[in-house]
Write an enzyme that holds these catalytic residues in place. Sequence first.
Site, short mmCIF file in Angstrom:
data_model
loop_
_atom_site.label_atom_id
_atom_site.label_comp_id
_atom_site.label_asym_id
_atom_site.label_seq_id
_atom_site.Cartn_x
_atom_site.Cartn_y
_atom_site.Cartn_z
N ASP A 197 43.15 42.12 29.40
CA ASP A 197 42.02 41.87 30.29
C ASP A 197 41.25 43.18 30.48
O ASP A 197 41.69 44.09 31.18
CB ASP A 197 42.55 41.35 31.64
CG ASP A 197 41.43 40.96 32.60
OD1 ASP A 197 40.27 41.29 32.32
OD2 ASP A 197 41.74 40.33 33.63
N LYS B 281 31.86 41.75 33.90
CA LYS B 281 31.22 42.91 34.54
C LYS B 281 30.17 43.61 33.65
O LYS B 281 29.10 43.07 33.47
CB LYS B 281 32.30 43.84 35.10
CG LYS B 281 33.13 43.06 36.15
CD LYS B 281 34.10 43.83 36.98
CE LYS B 281 34.63 42.92 38.09
NZ LYS B 281 36.05 42.69 38.13
N TYR C 35 44.99 41.94 38.49
CA TYR C 35 44.12 40.83 38.91
C TYR C 35 43.39 40.28 37.70
O TYR C 35 42.90 41.05 36.87
CB TYR C 35 43.10 41.32 39.95
CG TYR C 35 42.13 40.24 40.41
CD1 TYR C 35 42.57 39.18 41.21
CD2 TYR C 35 40.79 40.28 40.03
CE1 TYR C 35 41.69 38.19 41.62
CE2 TYR C 35 39.90 39.29 40.46
CZ TYR C 35 40.35 38.25 41.24
OH TYR C 35 39.48 37.27 41.65
C1 LIG Z 1 36.73 41.24 38.24
C2 LIG Z 1 37.87 40.93 37.38
C3 LIG Z 1 38.13 39.64 36.91
C4 LIG Z 1 37.37 38.44 37.39
O1 LIG Z 1 36.02 38.51 37.05
P1 LIG Z 1 34.98 37.60 37.91
O2 LIG Z 1 33.69 37.80 37.18
O3 LIG Z 1 34.99 38.19 39.28
O4 LIG Z 1 35.47 36.22 37.87
C5 LIG Z 1 39.15 39.47 36.00
N1 LIG Z 1 39.89 40.50 35.58
C6 LIG Z 1 39.69 41.75 36.03
C7 LIG Z 1 40.52 42.85 35.50
C8 LIG Z 1 38.69 42.00 36.96
O5 LIG Z 1 38.53 43.23 37.44
#
Ligand SMILES: *Cc1c(COP(=O)(O)O)cnc(C)c1O
Length: 450
Positions: A243, A271, A144
């Site tokens: 990511d 995060k 994701y």
């Molecule tokens: C949470 C998440 C995102 C998106 O971040 P948001 O602040 O919710 O837009 C992207 N990549 C990963 C791996 C995530 O866990």
Amino acid sequence: MHTENSKKIFQQSKRFLVGGVNSPVRAFSSVKSQPIAIKKGKGAYLFDEDNNKYLDFSSSWGPLILGHNYPTVYKTLQKAIKRGTSFGTITKAELKLASLLVKNISFIEKVRFVNSGTEAVMTAVRLARGYTQKDIIIKFEGCYHGHSDSMLVKAGSGLVDLAKNISEATSKGIPNNVIKDTIVLPLDDEQILQEVFEKLGSSIAAVIFEACPANAGLLKQSILFIQKIQQLTKKNNVLFILDEVITGFRLSFGGFADKYKIKPDLVTYGKIIGGGLPVGAIAGEAKFLDLLAPIGPVYQAGTLSGNPLTMKAGIATLKVLLKNKVIEHLQVLSNYLNQLFIKEITPLFDKLPFAISLIHEESIFWMNIHQKNKEHPIRNIHDIDKNAPKIYARLHLLLLNKGIYLSPSIYEVFFLSYVMNTDHIEYFILSLKETLIELSNDYTIGPMME
Ligand SMILES: *Cc1c(COP(=O)(O)O)cnc(C)c1O
């Protein structure tokens, strides 16, 4: 357990907010129950509007590695807010947070802050296309990366067919052109990756990979697979976007990359780096980042980007990570959790029609619910048992009633936080044990496995 107030709030919210929520999974529909309205968080606990107390393993989906309102983060914010909430210009705080990254993470020379992980990924993708002058993005099924258009493309229903890219989108509203330029590959399959590079290498702008995929359960990958991505991208003038929105500052200060000695071209954070306030960041070598406006031709901007409260909460959080032995403490807890799980929980599956394996990576953990004779390393979203969501829904509700707050979907992982200690772990294991004993006395659980 009383949940009248939560129910009432959700009911009323549904009148004014779409589905009663501001992010879909919060509706609790995948665990077939109703969301709990939270009034406050303190340390390792959440308190709801009916005054129930929960041990929080959701951690606001990952940002709160130090727990709720960690004293130094709280004091920093209290002081910062007296000076105002946003200025829309440069500040010492954004300089300080960026320099903390550059000084402590070897492959980072420049940083751009944004307001969410989604934005960070969106910008990294644009940057990669701008740098390489190519269009195709490769991503992996089960990873994701937020909700920008190309990141919502999923694999088509058939096998990967290179002749015609048969990707589809997980959402309506994604243009066909975006789908056409996004290739979704299975995780853990070096051969398909190699083939795609052989056929399309000269059109690929970037490969984006979720470091330690943690948004479809915890699909830990073999390091060889990740090294293969690094190798192929390097050889083909393709950017490797790692990511680290979840893993950054959690697996080690320098995230997955530092822990496993992987060198991405661009890295995305979110995060933890905002200390619990909305945030995202793109980082990497200057030769890539300097392509962004105002130096380069790749446009990106943000009214509230580098927000002083966010920056200061981020600095306060990262300072604790650098000064205290946070990750070491979490490692001890994680190992203790695993040990207790094997000792106290594993034997219970003799009396149940399913089994659970605990999967953990530093302070991230997940319960893989599977058939008893089918234990194998779980590396692909299709390895998740089709009955797991139903069983998880039962577990989730029973645990909630015992004061354990887990994320409301089988596909979400759980987080340990610095304020937790062995007592918290023991309480979790005891609650899980009681829950599984209740389930083993429940005749409906058998048919659930069919
Ligand atoms: C949470 C998440 C995102 C998106 O971040 P948001 O602040 O919710 O837009 C992207 N990549 C990963 C791996 C995530 O866990």
